[in-house]
Design an enzyme around this catalytic site. Structure first.
Site, PDB file in Angstrom:
ATOM      1  N   PHE A 139      41.421  46.914  42.226  1.00 50.63           N
ATOM      2  CA  PHE A 139      40.924  45.616  41.740  1.00 50.63           C
ATOM      3  C   PHE A 139      40.449  44.798  42.928  1.00 50.63           C
ATOM      4  O   PHE A 139      41.185  44.597  43.889  1.00 50.63           O
ATOM      5  CB  PHE A 139      42.018  44.849  40.983  1.00 50.63           C
ATOM      6  CG  PHE A 139      41.501  43.558  40.408  1.00 50.63           C
ATOM      7  CD1 PHE A 139      40.705  43.555  39.270  1.00 50.63           C
ATOM      8  CD2 PHE A 139      41.771  42.343  41.024  1.00 50.63           C
ATOM      9  CE1 PHE A 139      40.196  42.372  38.752  1.00 50.63           C
ATOM     10  CE2 PHE A 139      41.268  41.151  40.511  1.00 50.63           C
ATOM     11  CZ  PHE A 139      40.474  41.175  39.364  1.00 50.63           C
ATOM     12  N   ASP A 228      41.209  45.869  51.395  1.00 49.67           N
ATOM     13  CA  ASP A 228      41.372  44.644  50.615  1.00 49.67           C
ATOM     14  C   ASP A 228      42.847  44.269  50.670  1.00 49.67           C
ATOM     15  O   ASP A 228      43.684  44.880  49.999  1.00 49.67           O
ATOM     16  CB  ASP A 228      40.902  44.888  49.180  1.00 49.67           C
ATOM     17  CG  ASP A 228      41.095  43.663  48.289  1.00 49.67           C
ATOM     18  OD1 ASP A 228      41.863  42.759  48.673  1.00 49.67           O
ATOM     19  OD2 ASP A 228      40.497  43.626  47.206  1.00 49.67           O
ATOM     20  N   LYS A 257      44.650  34.742  48.514  1.00 49.54           N
ATOM     21  CA  LYS A 257      45.970  34.519  47.942  1.00 49.54           C
ATOM     22  C   LYS A 257      46.960  33.830  48.893  1.00 49.54           C
ATOM     23  O   LYS A 257      46.908  32.629  49.073  1.00 49.54           O
ATOM     24  CB  LYS A 257      46.529  35.847  47.419  1.00 49.54           C
ATOM     25  CG  LYS A 257      45.821  36.319  46.130  1.00 49.54           C
ATOM     26  CD  LYS A 257      46.605  37.396  45.441  1.00 49.54           C
ATOM     27  CE  LYS A 257      45.904  37.967  44.211  1.00 49.54           C
ATOM     28  NZ  LYS A 257      46.040  37.174  43.016  1.00 49.54           N
TER      29      LYS A 257
HETATM   30  C1  LIG Z   1      43.519  43.126  45.800  1.00 46.75           C
HETATM   31  C2  LIG Z   1      42.781  41.976  45.187  1.00 46.75           C
HETATM   32  N1  LIG Z   1      41.521  41.733  45.562  1.00 46.75           N
HETATM   33  C3  LIG Z   1      40.823  40.697  45.068  1.00 46.75           C
HETATM   34  C4  LIG Z   1      41.367  39.869  44.109  1.00 46.75           C
HETATM   35  C5  LIG Z   1      40.560  38.714  43.575  1.00 46.75           C
HETATM   36  O1  LIG Z   1      41.032  37.545  44.113  1.00 46.75           O
HETATM   37  P1  LIG Z   1      40.619  36.119  43.488  1.00 46.75           P
HETATM   38  O2  LIG Z   1      41.255  36.047  42.150  1.00 46.75           O
HETATM   39  O3  LIG Z   1      41.152  35.118  44.467  1.00 46.75           O
HETATM   40  O4  LIG Z   1      39.133  36.094  43.409  1.00 46.75           O
HETATM   41  C6  LIG Z   1      42.677  40.088  43.688  1.00 46.75           C
HETATM   42  C7  LIG Z   1      43.281  39.229  42.664  1.00 46.75           C
HETATM   43  O5  LIG Z   1      44.230  39.572  42.013  1.00 46.75           O
HETATM   44  C8  LIG Z   1      43.406  41.170  44.231  1.00 46.75           C
HETATM   45  O6  LIG Z   1      44.661  41.430  43.861  1.00 46.75           O
END
Ligand SMILES: Cc1ncc(COP(=O)(O)O)c(C=O)c1O
Length: 410
Positions: A139, A228, A257
């Site tokens: 994700f 990520d 986050k």
């Molecule tokens: C690994 C990862 N990347 C990207 C995102 C997206 O982040 P945002 O909701 O701040 O756009 C998330 C959100 O859960 C995530 O867990």
């Protein structure tokens, strides 16, 4: 619907009338927070073991964040990246130093995880190569670029056509990845994108040695390795960056986050040559690296360092995992994750019921899919608070197991 047509004047009724339906209707109205405690609109308090989806690294209303943000907003709230601001520079330097690598590290700030991954995507495009490989189940966010490399087809399909170039590989399987890389021209692969631990997919930790093997494969073909760390970064897994547990240095790291401790900030870190690819005018963000969010992020980094919260996360994660495993509950098939990012994998798709029962018992936890309960407390959570949750857990699991049997019997 006009306001007069909305007869339900509760906060929830007003939410339903005034907000779009993308989140559904949340089950709780939260009005305040302090430390690890949250209070709802009826005055009931809860222990927060989810941190607003792994965000509030220092809990709620932490004095370091309140102080930093208050001082900054009273000094200079926003100036844009047309001008230099000291907090933005300091934060970029601190994140680079936290990586502790010889190569130079450059940062680009934005406001969320998905934006950080958009920036990584654009950096990958600037290599001149067209293929971007991302992990199945991964994700990376909801904007179109990040969505196109999100390995969950149900999230992508309503919004097709996606930006071109994404291909998917099985997470944790180095041979499977090599097969995908070599199924086309490997020298046309711009980037391999993955999470060091897949959070949203169900807290999946890859096999020992996997990330090092991915690093080696990237080196073989000159591919950028993009980690990520939006969910795993900033101390959550017991190290500043989860990729460091595997002893690897990615080319690009995305963060968000926990970085802002509740203030919206994202970052993309480019290590070595990857930090040189974006040229003036090729990317930007009006708010990115804004002094208030940067001040909050610096307060988060300072507090983690001063209180050794990364080690605290590592230690409590070990204790919690061992205790849950020791329960040997028939509903629990596996305890996954690292530090304070833990997934309790269940034999039945009853994670939502457990989350609800936990809430009734005074604990906020989350799900990661239908069969995984996700625990991601503020890094300041105490051993006693974890112990209190662990004593409630067998009852929560028993309740969900019997409820599921009743439903199946009907
Ligand atoms: C690994 C990862 N990347 C990207 C995102 C997206 O982040 P945002 O909701 O701040 O756009 C998330 C959100 O859960 C995530 O867990």
């Amino acid at each position: 619907m006009s306001d007069s047509a909305n007869t339900d004047k509760t906060l929830t009724g007003r939410w339903d009338a005034a907000l779009m339906g993308n989140y559904g209707t949340p089950s709780l109205e939260i009005v305040s927070g302090s430390g690890t405690r949250l209070t709802d609109s009826a005055g009931t308090t809860y222990t927060d073991l989810f941190s607003g989806i792994a965000v509030n690294s220092l809990g709620h209303a932490h004095p370091a964040i309140v102080g930093a943000v208050t001082e900054q907003v009273a000094t200079l709230g926003h100036v844009s990246n047309i001008y230099i601001h000291p907090k933005t520079v300091e934060l970029a330097e601190r994140l680079g130093a936290a990586l502790d690598v010889e190569a130079p590290v450059r940062a680009m700030f934005c406001n969320s995880g998905t934006e950080a991954n958009e920036a990584a995507f654009k950096i990958a495009r600037l290599t001149g190569r067209s293929r971007i490989l991302a992990a199945e189940r991964g994700f990376h966010g909801r904007t179109m670029g990040a969505l196109s490399i999100t390995g969950q087809p149900d999230k992508r399909e309503p919004f097709e056509p996606m930006p071109a170039g994404a291909e998917f590989f099985p997470y944790g399987d180095i041979d499977g990845l090599r097969t995908v890389v070599e199924s086309g021209d490997p020298r046309d692969v711009a980037a391999i994108v993955l999470e060091p631990i897949q959070g949203e997919a169900g807290v999946h930790t890859p096999p020992e040695g996997y990330l090092a093997d991915v690093r080696a494969l990237c080196d073989e073909y000159g591919i950028l390795l993009v980690c990520d760390e939006v969910q795993t970064g900033i101390g959550r897994t017991g190290a500043m960056f989860a990729s460091r547990h595997a002893g690897i240095v990615p080319d690009v790291i995305t963060l968000a986050k926990g970085l802002g401790g509740g203030l919206p900030i994202g970052a993309v870190l480019g290590i070595g040559a990857a930090g040189e690819l974006l040229r003036p005018g090729q990317h930007g963000s009006t708010f990115g690296g804004n002094p208030i969010a940067a001040a909050a992020a610096l307060a988060v980094l300072d507090t983690i360092a001063a209180e050794h919260l990364d080690y605290h996360a590592y230690r409590l994660g070990r204790l919690m995992t061992a205790d849950i495993e020791m329960l040997d509950h028939p509903l629990v098939t596996e305890v996954r994750g690292r530090g304070l990012l833990i997934g309790i994998a269940l034999a039945e798709p009853v994670a939502a019921q457990i989350v609800e029962a936990a809430r009734d018992a005074g604990f906020i936890v989350g799900t990661a899919g239908a069969s995984v309960v996700r625990i991601a407390p503020p890094l300041i959570v105490s051993e006693d608070e974890i112990a209190a949750f662990l004593s409630a857990l067998p009852g929560l699991l028993d309740g969900a197991a019997s409820e599921n049997t009743d439903t199946n019997d009907r």
